[in-house]
Every structure is written in C-alpha cells, then in structure tokens.
Design an enzyme around this catalytic site. Structure first.
Site, PDB file in Angstrom:
ATOM      1  N   CYS A   1       0.820  -1.224   0.000  1.00 55.50           N
ATOM      2  CA  CYS A   1       0.000   0.000   0.000  1.00 55.50           C
ATOM      3  C   CYS A   1       0.850   1.269   0.000  1.00 55.50           C
ATOM      4  O   CYS A   1       0.360   2.350  -0.306  1.00 55.50           O
ATOM      5  CB  CYS A   1      -0.931   0.000   1.204  1.00 55.50           C
ATOM      6  SG  CYS A   1      -1.976  -1.457   1.224  1.00 55.50           S
TER       7      CYS A   1
ATOM      8  N   HIS B   1      -3.780   6.867   2.189  1.00 54.21           N
ATOM      9  CA  HIS B   1      -4.099   5.546   1.652  1.00 54.21           C
ATOM     10  C   HIS B   1      -5.501   5.154   2.121  1.00 54.21           C
ATOM     11  O   HIS B   1      -5.881   5.410   3.258  1.00 54.21           O
ATOM     12  CB  HIS B   1      -3.065   4.546   2.153  1.00 54.21           C
ATOM     13  CG  HIS B   1      -3.422   3.124   1.877  1.00 54.21           C
ATOM     14  ND1 HIS B   1      -3.713   2.670   0.622  1.00 54.21           N
ATOM     15  CD2 HIS B   1      -3.548   2.056   2.722  1.00 54.21           C
ATOM     16  CE1 HIS B   1      -4.011   1.386   0.694  1.00 54.21           C
ATOM     17  NE2 HIS B   1      -3.920   0.985   1.949  1.00 54.21           N
TER      18      HIS B   1
ATOM     19  N   ASN C   1      -9.949  -0.951  -1.030  1.00 48.60           N
ATOM     20  CA  ASN C   1      -8.496  -0.780  -0.934  1.00 48.60           C
ATOM     21  C   ASN C   1      -7.845  -1.381  -2.190  1.00 48.60           C
ATOM     22  O   ASN C   1      -7.846  -2.597  -2.370  1.00 48.60           O
ATOM     23  CB  ASN C   1      -8.009  -1.501   0.329  1.00 48.60           C
ATOM     24  CG  ASN C   1      -6.525  -1.321   0.584  1.00 48.60           C
ATOM     25  OD1 ASN C   1      -5.791  -0.864  -0.281  1.00 48.60           O
ATOM     26  ND2 ASN C   1      -6.088  -1.691   1.780  1.00 48.60           N
TER      27      ASN C   1
HETATM   28  N1  ACO Z   1     -18.852  -9.278   7.749  1.00 50.77           N
HETATM   29  C1  ACO Z   1     -19.464  -9.495   8.927  1.00 50.77           C
HETATM   30  N2  ACO Z   1     -18.791  -9.773  10.051  1.00 50.77           N
HETATM   31  C2  ACO Z   1     -17.455  -9.806   9.976  1.00 50.77           C
HETATM   32  C3  ACO Z   1     -16.758  -9.593   8.775  1.00 50.77           C
HETATM   33  C4  ACO Z   1     -17.513  -9.321   7.623  1.00 50.77           C
HETATM   34  N3  ACO Z   1     -16.962  -9.106   6.434  1.00 50.77           N
HETATM   35  N4  ACO Z   1     -15.436  -9.691   9.006  1.00 50.77           N
HETATM   36  C5  ACO Z   1     -15.296  -9.959  10.309  1.00 50.77           C
HETATM   37  N5  ACO Z   1     -16.515 -10.042  10.904  1.00 50.77           N
HETATM   38  C6  ACO Z   1     -16.830 -10.304  12.284  1.00 50.77           C
HETATM   39  C7  ACO Z   1     -15.710 -10.947  13.031  1.00 50.77           C
HETATM   40  O1  ACO Z   1     -15.722 -12.348  12.824  1.00 50.77           O
HETATM   41  C8  ACO Z   1     -16.043 -10.586  14.470  1.00 50.77           C
HETATM   42  O2  ACO Z   1     -17.019 -11.454  14.948  1.00 50.77           O
HETATM   43  P1  ACO Z   1     -16.908 -12.045  16.433  1.00 50.77           P
HETATM   44  O3  ACO Z   1     -16.946 -10.838  17.327  1.00 50.77           O
HETATM   45  O4  ACO Z   1     -18.102 -12.928  16.529  1.00 50.77           O
HETATM   46  O5  ACO Z   1     -15.607 -12.752  16.487  1.00 50.77           O
HETATM   47  C9  ACO Z   1     -16.697  -9.203  14.343  1.00 50.77           C
HETATM   48  O6  ACO Z   1     -17.079  -9.083  12.967  1.00 50.77           O
HETATM   49  C10 ACO Z   1     -15.811  -8.056  14.708  1.00 50.77           C
HETATM   50  O7  ACO Z   1     -14.579  -8.251  14.080  1.00 50.77           O
HETATM   51  P2  ACO Z   1     -13.389  -7.285  14.355  1.00 50.77           P
HETATM   52  O8  ACO Z   1     -12.163  -7.873  13.736  1.00 50.77           O
HETATM   53  O9  ACO Z   1     -13.370  -6.904  15.793  1.00 50.77           O
HETATM   54  O10 ACO Z   1     -13.854  -6.007  13.546  1.00 50.77           O
HETATM   55  P3  ACO Z   1     -13.076  -4.647  13.431  1.00 50.77           P
HETATM   56  O11 ACO Z   1     -13.939  -3.572  13.911  1.00 50.77           O
HETATM   57  O12 ACO Z   1     -11.693  -4.768  13.987  1.00 50.77           O
HETATM   58  O13 ACO Z   1     -12.950  -4.493  11.866  1.00 50.77           O
HETATM   59  C11 ACO Z   1     -11.477  -4.810  10.001  1.00 50.77           C
HETATM   60  C12 ACO Z   1     -12.302  -5.476  11.104  1.00 50.77           C
HETATM   61  C13 ACO Z   1     -12.405  -4.031   9.115  1.00 50.77           C
HETATM   62  C14 ACO Z   1     -10.764  -5.894   9.217  1.00 50.77           C
HETATM   63  C15 ACO Z   1     -10.453  -3.862  10.673  1.00 50.77           C
HETATM   64  O14 ACO Z   1      -9.757  -4.513  11.684  1.00 50.77           O
HETATM   65  C16 ACO Z   1      -9.475  -3.300   9.682  1.00 50.77           C
HETATM   66  O15 ACO Z   1      -9.820  -2.526   8.805  1.00 50.77           O
HETATM   67  N6  ACO Z   1      -8.191  -3.639   9.818  1.00 50.77           N
HETATM   68  C17 ACO Z   1      -7.193  -3.164   8.895  1.00 50.77           C
HETATM   69  C18 ACO Z   1      -7.069  -4.159   7.809  1.00 50.77           C
HETATM   70  C19 ACO Z   1      -6.560  -3.558   6.534  1.00 50.77           C
HETATM   71  O16 ACO Z   1      -6.784  -2.423   6.219  1.00 50.77           O
HETATM   72  N7  ACO Z   1      -5.875  -4.360   5.753  1.00 50.77           N
HETATM   73  C20 ACO Z   1      -5.491  -3.914   4.472  1.00 50.77           C
HETATM   74  C21 ACO Z   1      -4.070  -3.869   4.206  1.00 50.77           C
HETATM   75  S1  ACO Z   1      -3.139  -2.870   5.266  1.00 50.77           S
HETATM   76  C22 ACO Z   1      -3.545  -1.351   4.896  1.00 50.77           C
HETATM   77  O17 ACO Z   1      -3.885  -1.081   3.788  1.00 50.77           O
HETATM   78  C23 ACO Z   1      -3.504  -0.371   5.971  1.00 50.77           C
END
Ligand code: ACO
Length: 326
Positions: A112, A251, A281
């Site tokens: 990224c 980003h 993304n």
């Molecule tokens: N739909 C529905 N529920 C979901 C999904 C989905 N797509 N994905 C996860 N869940 C569930 C999880 O299983 C969890 O359930 P549980 O509580 O029963 O275990 C619940 O939703 C909450 O999950 P969290 O991981 O706590 O959700 P969070 O608020 O942290 O959001 C996310 C998750 C969106 C992935 C966030 O952590 C994030 O954006 N992280 C950064 C990831 C990223 O950007 N990666 C890209 C590359 S790096 C970069 O570009 C910066």
C-alpha cells in the site's frame, strides 16, 4: 531542482462488486462493511484483464495528457504486489505496449506504500540530473489474491490504480518525504504460498495459501499509529501545521484509519480525500487514483500543499509533502 508531477491518470475496471453482491457469497452485510470500513463497492478486473492491461491504459492516458511522446519516456516504475508474472516485470510489458523504446524500468513491491516509494525513487533519478522524466504507476489487481470465502479480508479490497509523470521543476514538486519499513510486521499481512518459501503445489492450493491472509486488528492498530506518526512528523519537520495543508490524500484502507490520522494531524475533514466507498483498498492504487480524481474535480490546484500518507504490508509506511504544479 525538484521533481514535480506533470500529468496524472487513473483507471478502474468496469465491472463492480458491491456489498450487496458480497452478501450473496459470504456471511456479511452491507451495513457491517459500510460501518466498519466505509466501503460500498469495488472494481474488479475482467476475465481477460491483468495488471499490465490496466497499467497500459494509465500509461497511454498519461502520455496523452503530457507533452511527451512514448519514445521520450526514460524510466518506468510499476508499483504493485500483483504483477502479471514473476518474470518478466510488469514495467517491461508496459514499456512494450506503449512503445517506450528508450525507457528502462522495473517493478517495485511495497504494497500500500508502493506509490510513495515509487514517487520517492523516481524523484531521486530526476534530481540526480541524469534523467528528465519518469513514469510512476501504482496499481493492483487484488481480486487475483483474494479468498472470496474469507470474509475477514475479501470485503476490503478492489482492483485499479493510477500514475504520474515526474519531470524537473524549479518551483513545484516534492518538498519532503519520510519512508519507513519494519519487517517484523510481515507475518500480519501476507500471501504465504506461491513464492520461493512455499512454492505452489496442489497442497498449497488446497490450503488456500496463495491468497492474502491478515490479522485485521493488529494491522488496524499499526496503521492508525504509523500513518498518524509519519504525517505529524513530516509536518513538524517542515514547520507546517494541519492548517497549512490544502489537501490530505491518505491511503484508503479503512475510513476509520483515515479519520484517526487526520484528527491527530489537525487536518479538517473538508481537506481529506475519501473515495474508499467507490473502490475499496486497491493497495498501490489508492493514492494515484485519489490524486487524479482531485485534479479532475479541481480540488487539487497549482500551488496547493498536498500531504500524502500510506501504510501497508511489510510493514511499510510513509508520508510526503508536495507543492502541486509543474
Ligand atoms: N462481515 C461481517 N462480520 C465480519 C466480517 C464481515 N466481512 N469480518 C469480520 N466479521 C466479524 C468478526 O468475525 C467478528 O465477529 P466475532 O466478534 O463474533 O468474532 C466481528 O465481525 C468483529 O470483528 P473485528 O475484527 O473486531 O472487527 P473490526 O472492527 O476490527 O474491523 C477490520 C475489522 C475491518 C478488518 C479492521 O480490523 C481493519 O480494517 N483492519 C485493517 C485491515 C486492513 O486495512 N488491511 C489492508 C491492508 S493494510 C492497509 O492497507 C492499511
């Protein structure tokens, strides 16, 4: 003498994948995706489309908008983690497709943060005095490494990207940059299989090791801190405050990460470019897409102070300040 951006372009495939489409294939909801990430849809490459096809579109549009013809291009850097092949480089495919017969170039892998690494690298070639121009393209076909059975990851990413031509300028261009890397974060965002560590076998495919895996929570924490830290630091280093920034292009990984970084730097929301709703993304593609959209809409004008910031796999991250114009 500085390196400045003389033309910009972006490309997103026609086909889209909406949150509603994803609701039909995995256990998710439009509401969850929108509130947790800000994403509403993504663009996805067509069946016969690959990264070099998108890059060629971008390169041809850059040439159309610049005063240069293909034979004058000296350097092509394609920033991507989803090249057409391990070899040859995507840059070589683009060079041939556009007829840039005097150019050399290479692919740059920084996920990224790829476009920032690419701009920095291209700028240094120009500032050396040996090169007059460089074409920097940042893009990814993330759908090709997505596991559409893994709801933790597949809702986040899309395909597309953009590019810029760098040329010499006395008044405008890149003022400063801060680029960082911490390989101890490598395991948190990784495509485990298909490389020399774990060459492709029927077993790696069965185990879905050729898809991107992530620890979302860890990345979220590092991304908020990393992007905010380098943005704050580059402002301080250049005696600028958030008020001095005309436009902030971060980003686009998650709207909540963007909001947190902007808040920490004291940049008001009206100066922050957010298009994650439209593209998701696109990894190395997010920043050049947002730059070109801002040019087209008139949000980014000659003389403006532009702040860029990114965070991604590696970990890699960084920020850059540009006085817009050429
Ligand atoms: N739909 C529905 N529920 C979901 C999904 C989905 N797509 N994905 C996860 N869940 C569930 C999880 O299983 C969890 O359930 P549980 O509580 O029963 O275990 C619940 O939703 C909450 O999950 P969290 O991981 O706590 O959700 P969070 O608020 O942290 O959001 C996310 C998750 C969106 C992935 C966030 O952590 C994030 O954006 N992280 C950064 C990831 C990223 O950007 N990666 C890209 C590359 S790096 C970069 O570009 C910066």
């Amino acid at each position: 003498m500085k390196a400045s951006i003389s033309s910009t372009s972006h490309y997103a495939p026609e086909k889209t994948l909406t949150n509603q489409d994803l609701e039909k294939i995995i256990d998710t909801t439009d509401e969850w995706i929108k509130t947790r990430t800000g994403i509403e849809k993504r663009h996805i490459i067509g069946e016969n489309e690959a990264t070099s096809d998108m890059a060629t579109n971008i390169a041809l549009d850059l040439l159309k908008k610049s005063k240069l013809d293909a034979k004058q291009i000296e350097l092509i850097i394609v920033c991507t983690v989803t090249p057409d092949h391990f070899a040859p480089s995507t840059a070589a495919l683009v060079q041939n497709n556009i007829g840039a017969s005097k150019a050399w170039g290479y692919d740059l892998s920084a996920a990224c943060t790829g476009f920032l690494y690419g701009l920095e690298t291209g700028a240094k070639f120009i500032e050396s005095g040996k090169y007059n121009n460089a074409m920097i393209i940042g893009l990814d076909s993330m759908s090709t490494i997505m596991d559409y059975q893994d709801r933790n990851v597949c809702v986040l990413f899309g395909d597309g990207g953009g590019g810029a031509i760098l040329e010499k300028s006395n008044r405008y261009g890149i003022i400063d940059s801060l680029l960082r890397m911490d390989g101890s974060g490598g395991k948190f965002l990784i495509v485990p299989g298909g490389g020399s560590r774990m060459p492709t076998t029927s077993k790696t495919i069965e185990n879905r090791e050729h898809f991107l895996k992530q620890d979302g929570k860890t990345i979220f924490k590092f991304a908020v801190k990393g992007m905010a830290d380098v943005s704050e630091e580059i402002l301080r280093k250049n005696n600028l405050s958030g008020d001095d920034i005309d436009l902030f292009i971060p980003h686009q990984a998650n709207k909540r990460i963007i909001d947190a970084a902007a808040k920490r730097c004291g940049i008001s929301q009206d100066k922050v470019v957010i298009n994650i709703n439209e593209y998701g993304n696109t990894t190395a593609g997010t920043i050049p897409i947002a730059i070109n959209e801002s040019v087209i809409s008139g949000r980014l004008c000659r003389g403006d102070i532009l702040l860029l910031a990114a965070f991604g796999a590696g970990f890699t991250w960084g920020s850059m300040i540009i006085r817009w114009g050429n």
